[in-house]
Write a protein that holds these residues in place. Sequence first.
Motif, mmCIF file in Angstrom:
data_model
loop_
_atom_site.group_PDB
_atom_site.id
_atom_site.type_symbol
_atom_site.label_atom_id
_atom_site.label_comp_id
_atom_site.label_asym_id
_atom_site.label_seq_id
_atom_site.Cartn_x
_atom_site.Cartn_y
_atom_site.Cartn_z
ATOM 1 N N ALA A 74 -3.367 10.421 -2.420
ATOM 2 C CA ALA A 74 -2.144 9.681 -2.102
ATOM 3 C C ALA A 74 -1.417 10.366 -0.946
ATOM 4 C CB ALA A 74 -1.240 9.599 -3.335
ATOM 5 N N TYR A 75 -1.336 11.691 -0.986
ATOM 6 C CA TYR A 75 -0.741 12.438 0.128
ATOM 7 C C TYR A 75 -1.515 12.173 1.419
ATOM 8 C CZ TYR A 75 1.982 15.301 -3.165
ATOM 9 O OH TYR A 75 2.862 15.738 -4.115
ATOM 10 N N TYR A 76 -2.820 12.201 1.311
ATOM 11 C CA TYR A 76 -3.658 12.020 2.501
ATOM 12 C C TYR A 76 -3.453 10.631 3.109
ATOM 13 C CZ TYR A 76 -7.780 11.577 5.464
ATOM 14 O OH TYR A 76 -8.615 11.369 6.527
ATOM 15 N N ASN A 77 -3.462 9.610 2.263
ATOM 16 C CA ASN A 77 -3.291 8.243 2.764
ATOM 17 C C ASN A 77 -1.920 8.026 3.382
ATOM 18 O OD1 ASN A 77 -5.880 7.580 1.920
ATOM 19 N ND2 ASN A 77 -5.208 6.776 -0.051
ATOM 20 N N LEU A 78 -0.898 8.598 2.755
ATOM 21 C CA LEU A 78 0.450 8.484 3.318
ATOM 22 C C LEU A 78 0.549 9.240 4.638
ATOM 23 C CD1 LEU A 78 2.626 8.860 0.093
ATOM 24 C CD2 LEU A 78 2.449 6.833 1.553
ATOM 25 N N ALA B 28 4.187 13.024 8.567
ATOM 26 C CA ALA B 28 2.727 13.063 8.498
ATOM 27 C C ALA B 28 2.240 14.494 8.334
ATOM 28 C CB ALA B 28 2.128 12.429 9.745
ATOM 29 N N VAL B 29 2.825 15.419 9.100
ATOM 30 C CA VAL B 29 2.418 16.823 9.017
ATOM 31 C C VAL B 29 2.687 17.373 7.620
ATOM 32 C CG1 VAL B 29 2.905 19.158 9.815
ATOM 33 C CG2 VAL B 29 2.681 17.310 11.465
ATOM 34 N N GLU B 30 3.831 17.033 7.056
ATOM 35 C CA GLU B 30 4.163 17.522 5.720
ATOM 36 C C GLU B 30 3.150 17.035 4.684
ATOM 37 O OE1 GLU B 30 8.159 16.358 5.017
ATOM 38 O OE2 GLU B 30 9.011 17.858 6.376
ATOM 39 N N PHE B 31 2.733 15.781 4.797
ATOM 40 C CA PHE B 31 1.717 15.258 3.873
ATOM 41 C C PHE B 31 0.374 15.953 4.092
ATOM 42 C CE2 PHE B 31 4.397 11.309 3.355
ATOM 43 C CZ PHE B 31 4.550 11.443 1.978
ATOM 44 N N PHE B 32 -0.044 16.086 5.346
ATOM 45 C CA PHE B 32 -1.334 16.726 5.637
ATOM 46 C C PHE B 32 -1.309 18.210 5.264
ATOM 47 C CE2 PHE B 32 -2.319 13.336 9.055
ATOM 48 C CZ PHE B 32 -3.091 12.607 8.148
ATOM 49 N N LYS B 33 -0.172 18.854 5.445
ATOM 50 C CA LYS B 33 -0.040 20.261 5.043
ATOM 51 C C LYS B 33 -0.228 20.385 3.537
ATOM 52 C CE LYS B 33 3.152 24.211 5.493
ATOM 53 N NZ LYS B 33 3.229 24.655 4.097
ATOM 54 N N ASN B 34 0.361 19.468 2.802
ATOM 55 C CA ASN B 34 0.216 19.476 1.347
ATOM 56 C C ASN B 34 -1.238 19.302 0.942
ATOM 57 O OD1 ASN B 34 0.482 18.865 -1.509
ATOM 58 N ND2 ASN B 34 2.643 18.492 -1.084
ATOM 59 N N VAL B 35 -1.930 18.392 1.616
ATOM 60 C CA VAL B 35 -3.352 18.173 1.334
ATOM 61 C C VAL B 35 -4.154 19.418 1.671
ATOM 62 C CG1 VAL B 35 -5.412 16.835 1.950
ATOM 63 C CG2 VAL B 35 -3.214 15.668 1.692
ATOM 64 N N SER B 36 -3.885 19.995 2.827
ATOM 65 C CA SER B 36 -4.624 21.178 3.287
ATOM 66 C C SER B 36 -4.500 22.331 2.305
ATOM 67 C CB SER B 36 -4.112 21.615 4.663
ATOM 68 O OG SER B 36 -4.293 20.598 5.629
ATOM 69 N N GLU B 37 -3.312 22.473 1.707
ATOM 70 C CA GLU B 37 -3.088 23.579 0.779
ATOM 71 C C GLU B 37 -3.721 23.341 -0.578
ATOM 72 O OE1 GLU B 37 1.071 24.531 0.759
ATOM 73 O OE2 GLU B 37 1.067 25.148 2.874
ATOM 74 N N ARG B 38 -4.353 22.167 -0.757
ATOM 75 C CA ARG B 38 -5.094 21.901 -1.991
ATOM 76 C C ARG B 38 -6.569 22.243 -1.845
ATOM 77 N NH1 ARG B 38 -2.559 18.407 -5.518
ATOM 78 N NH2 ARG B 38 -0.331 18.358 -5.142
ATOM 79 N N GLY B 39 -6.951 22.807 -0.713
ATOM 80 C CA GLY B 39 -8.338 23.207 -0.525
ATOM 81 C C GLY B 39 -8.710 24.333 -1.473
ATOM 82 N N ARG B 40 -10.006 24.554 -1.635
ATOM 83 C CA ARG B 40 -10.487 25.559 -2.581
ATOM 84 C C ARG B 40 -9.974 26.963 -2.286
ATOM 85 N NH1 ARG B 40 -11.831 23.786 -7.466
ATOM 86 N NH2 ARG B 40 -13.154 21.933 -7.340
ATOM 87 N N ALA C 72 0.847 -1.200 0.000
ATOM 88 C CA ALA C 72 0.000 0.000 0.000
ATOM 89 C C ALA C 72 0.880 1.247 0.000
ATOM 90 C CB ALA C 72 -0.911 -0.009 1.220
ATOM 91 N N ASN C 73 1.899 1.236 0.851
ATOM 92 C CA ASN C 73 2.825 2.368 0.918
ATOM 93 C C ASN C 73 3.541 2.562 -0.415
ATOM 94 O OD1 ASN C 73 4.505 4.412 2.231
ATOM 95 N ND2 ASN C 73 6.126 2.887 2.100
ATOM 96 N N LYS C 74 3.909 1.464 -1.043
ATOM 97 C CA LYS C 74 4.609 1.529 -2.336
ATOM 98 C C LYS C 74 3.754 2.233 -3.388
ATOM 99 C CE LYS C 74 5.970 -1.409 -6.217
ATOM 100 N NZ LYS C 74 6.079 -2.807 -6.728
ATOM 101 N N TYR C 75 2.504 1.809 -3.512
ATOM 102 C CA TYR C 75 1.651 2.379 -4.561
ATOM 103 C C TYR C 75 1.161 3.777 -4.218
ATOM 104 C CZ TYR C 75 1.796 -2.108 -6.929
ATOM 105 O OH TYR C 75 2.230 -3.232 -7.591
ATOM 106 N N PHE C 76 0.934 4.049 -2.947
ATOM 107 C CA PHE C 76 0.571 5.417 -2.555
ATOM 108 C C PHE C 76 1.735 6.371 -2.835
ATOM 109 C CE2 PHE C 76 -2.629 3.788 0.815
ATOM 110 C CZ PHE C 76 -3.653 3.814 -0.118
ATOM 111 N N SER C 77 2.949 5.899 -2.573
ATOM 112 C CA SER C 77 4.128 6.748 -2.808
ATOM 113 C C SER C 77 4.304 7.038 -4.292
ATOM 114 C CB SER C 77 5.390 6.062 -2.260
ATOM 115 O OG SER C 77 5.311 5.910 -0.853
ATOM 116 N N LEU C 78 4.049 6.042 -5.125
ATOM 117 C CA LEU C 78 4.129 6.250 -6.573
ATOM 118 C C LEU C 78 3.091 7.267 -7.031
ATOM 119 C CD1 LEU C 78 4.648 2.569 -7.819
ATOM 120 C CD2 LEU C 78 6.308 4.441 -7.954
ATOM 121 N N ALA C 79 1.874 7.141 -6.499
ATOM 122 C CA ALA C 79 0.811 8.088 -6.856
ATOM 123 C C ALA C 79 1.126 9.484 -6.342
ATOM 124 C CB ALA C 79 -0.528 7.610 -6.297
ATOM 125 N N ALA C 80 1.784 9.564 -5.195
ATOM 126 C CA ALA C 80 2.137 10.867 -4.621
ATOM 127 C C ALA C 80 3.154 11.590 -5.496
ATOM 128 C CB ALA C 80 2.697 10.682 -3.211
#
Length: 466
Positions: A220-224, A241-253, A205-213
């Motif tokens: 993919a960022y959110y799942n990681l 984890a914070v870096e991934f969630f920060k990236n997701v958060s900055e994709r908000g509208r 799961a980590n392998k494929y999420f990382s590829l998608a990221a």
Amino acid sequence: MGLGFMYASGIAMNVSQAKALVHYTFAAIGGNTWAQMALGYRYFSGVTVTSSCEKALDFYRLVADKVSQGVSFSGGSAIQRIRLLDELENGYSTGILDNDLIEYYQLLAEKGDIQAQIYLDGSDEITQSNETALKYFKKASDLNNPVGLSGLGLMYLYGRGIEKDYAKAQKYFLHAAEQGWVDGQLHLGNMYFNGIGVKKDYKLANKYFSLAAQSGHVLAYYNLGQMHALGTGMMRSCSTAVEFFKNVSERGRWGEILMQAHNDYRNRKFNEAFVQYALLSELGYEVAQSNAAFLLDRNEVPLFPHPDGLVRALLYWGRAAAQGYSPAQVKLGDYHYYGLGTNIDYETAASHYRLASEQQHNAQAMFNLGYMHEQGLGMSKDMHLAKRCYDLAAETSVDAKVPVALALFKLNVMSSMQTLHESPLTSLFDVDEAIVNWDLYLITTLIAILAGIVYFRRPRIPPQAA
């Protein structure tokens, strides 16, 4: 949230980070997403508060949860990140669309399969039809098209217009993933993470999420982020984890404000542009921080004219530099070197240049370090280290070759003059004055050479007949 922003940025009231923090905290408790982002950024970066990764994680996860719920497996919202400093220096827009959804539809269009996704999801113009979508996906998958393969896997996964079959879904996703298609990678990771039709395997799961990221997929960022936050199938890492969630958060509208700010800047609405960049700076957007600093640096914000603007610019450059933007790190060095918004401090300037040079391989920082070694400003005077820095700058950037060549020529002149200074010829003329004024002599010589070239290459006019 609004009051917190005004206290933090000093707009319409005196700056008070303590009051800003109080207002942000109450707004975040009340569920305000922007306040949660602002606190997440502050605790993660240690801005006006004691750094706390766990608190940052709590706030960013709340925002990432909301953003991920509004993202389909096909992508996320488009965010255009244009850095005004890069745009000015390079003469063109360096903005990128942080959005795999754009690439997704472009590839669909190139392959002639745009109809499939529109029919699968449905829209205001097109009635949703599993049967039609299935027809297009089958046609594409027969040609080993990764979009068609992934789409067919999706229909088998959810039983859309066809009997649900996890084994077939996994097979089609795998074929798409092997061709580097982000949707196939994401769906495959999701199947292994949740054990859908396959045995749970967090490593895969980590392998494929990382590829998608790597393709920038929000989910993919959110799942990681979730896996690193909980230590699922790996050693727990709060900061990752914070870096991934920060990236997701900055994709908000709300990220669309970046585009509006840039439009306002283009229309010379500088106050409006600055306020929007300042707001997103509070939410932790590095590009907004560097753009806010850029506007203040150029004295283009009537709200905060110089010298007050330079003090504020220094703060924004510092925040952008802390997030890895190397030109901002160089700017910090410049501000301390020239005493802009702060006192002249060559040692601090050199430390910023050194960070940009060693950690981010910035050619401008390398060149500046070379000059400071040459002049003995904020560090020991060392011609050998100066030459080394100049050489590194030339190796790092093609644009640095000409100024480096001039700087090295200057070093050779200085070295020769120093040798002459130590020779018996010193008594014949004032070598100290020559060393001090070497640049004046060089410029005079170059102008004379240029004038000679122009004179001898001018067109010859034949004499007129009487």
